[in-house]
Design an enzyme around this catalytic site. Sequence first.
Site, PDB file in Angstrom:
ATOM      1  N   ASP A  11     -38.839 -33.999 -50.363  1.00  9.48           N
ATOM      2  CA  ASP A  11     -39.862 -34.145 -49.328  1.00  9.48           C
ATOM      3  C   ASP A  11     -41.215 -33.808 -49.934  1.00  9.48           C
ATOM      4  O   ASP A  11     -41.841 -32.789 -49.625  1.00  9.48           O
ATOM      5  CB  ASP A  11     -39.564 -33.251 -48.124  1.00  9.48           C
ATOM      6  N   GLY A  17     -42.948 -19.738 -38.504  1.00  9.05           N
ATOM      7  CA  GLY A  17     -41.618 -19.134 -38.481  1.00  9.05           C
ATOM      8  C   GLY A  17     -40.611 -20.151 -38.002  1.00  9.05           C
ATOM      9  O   GLY A  17     -40.689 -21.335 -38.341  1.00  9.05           O
ATOM     10  N   HIS A  27     -44.145 -20.060 -47.467  1.00 11.91           N
ATOM     11  CA  HIS A  27     -44.435 -21.234 -46.639  1.00 11.91           C
ATOM     12  C   HIS A  27     -43.908 -21.077 -45.223  1.00 11.91           C
ATOM     13  O   HIS A  27     -44.173 -21.911 -44.365  1.00 11.91           O
ATOM     14  CB  HIS A  27     -43.848 -22.496 -47.275  1.00 11.91           C
TER      15      HIS A  27
END
Length: 409
Positions: free
Chosen positions: A78, A315, A338
Site C-alpha cells: 500500500d 488509533g 503511525h
Amino acid sequence: MTTTEYPTALRGATAPVLMWAHEHEIEASALNQLRSVSELPGLYGLRVMPDVHWGNGATVGSVIAMEQALAPAAVGVDIGCGVNAVRTSLTLEGLSDRDLKELRKRFEKAIPVGFNMHDRAVNARRLGLQDDSIFWRQFDRLRADGIDKMADRAHRQMGTLGGGNHFIELTTDSTGQVWITLHSGSRGVGNELAKRHISKAKELPENADLPKHLQELSLFYRGTPEMDAYLNDLHWAQEYAMRSRTVMMELVKRELGEHFVTGTHSHAPVFVTFDEEINCHHNYVAEEIIDGRNMIVTRKGAISAKKGELALIPGSMATGSYIVRGLGNEASFQSASHGAGRKMSRSEAKKRFTVEDVERTMQGIEARTDAGVIDEISLAYKDLDSVIEAEKDLVEVVQKLDTILCVKG
C-alpha cells in the site's frame, strides 16, 4: 529536552536497531523480522516505533535507512498509505444524533468503500482542486509490466476508501471543535505496482546470495535501471495516494457543507468553513540527510516527525486520534509512530470477539457494528495513549481527537 526511558537497543541485531518499545512488549515474530532486517547488506540503521508489530515484508512501525539500496517489500503493497485531517468550523453542540446518522449515509454514498469504485473518474477541477491532467499523463510512463491494463480502475478508484484499517471519521477536540480525519492509500494500482517490483527484485542476480529468510527483502541498488524504474513508479503511487485522500476530503467537505447549508439537519442553515489540511504518508520512501549523509529512508507504518511538522496519529475506530507536532529527534531518524498498532492479527480478533463486543466498544459513536468490522475492533489494537506517551521525545501533542462518527470499508 524531555528525557524518557527510550530508545532501547535490540539485542542480537547485526546493525544498530534503536526502539521506542521494550522487547518484552513486542511479539516474537516481529522481533525476528527486525533482526532479519538488521542483516540487510548496506543497512545504515533501523529505528522502531512504539506501535511496532509484525507485517508483510517488513515490520510495521519501522524506519530503514540505507545509502545505496532499498527493499521494495519493506515499503509494502500500500504505497503512500497515510492520513489527512482538517478542522471545521462546526462544534459538537451543533451536531445532533440525527445529523450524525444522516452524515454517515451521505459519506458512504459519496465515497465508495471496500472493493467498490466510482462509476466514472472524479473530476478534480469540479471539486475545486488543481487540474490533474499532467499527473494522469504520467501513468503512461509507469515501468511495471502490464500496468497499462489498470488505467480505468486507477481512475475510478481515485477518491475511494478501501477496506481494513482505512476510515473516514468525524472527531472532536478538547474545545468541542469538529475535525474530519481519514486514512487510505494508493488502492489497487499501488498494490499492483508494488507486487510487480517486489517480484522483479527477487529475480535479480545481485540478490541471489541473500539467505532464504532475507529473500522477501530483496534489494534494488542506487543507479541501476531497476531502482530507477521502481522509484519512478513509487513516486507516482505516492502522489496518487495523496491526491486520492485530497479528493475524498473534498467529497466529505461537500457532503458536510450541503447537509448544513440546505437545512436538512435539525437547525437553521449553517455555512461550514475549513482550516488548512494536514496530509501525511506513513508507508513511503524519501531521500533525507542523516548524520550528514544522503540516505534512502523507508518508513513502513511510521511518519516523518521533523521539527515543527504537523501530523495525525490515529488509533482504532473507537479511540480517536492525536494531532501532533514533530520534535525533530535525530535518534529516531526524525520519525514517529503511525498509529496505535495491532496487538493481535485479524484472524485472532475474529476468533476472540463478537458483534456484541463491537457494539459495546462503539457506544456513543455513529458507525457500523456488524460482523464485517470485528477484525477492526479497538480491543485488537494497542493502547493509543501509551503509544503517544512512549514517543514524547519524538512528538508533542497538539490536540487529542475523540471519534463521534466512523465510516469503514
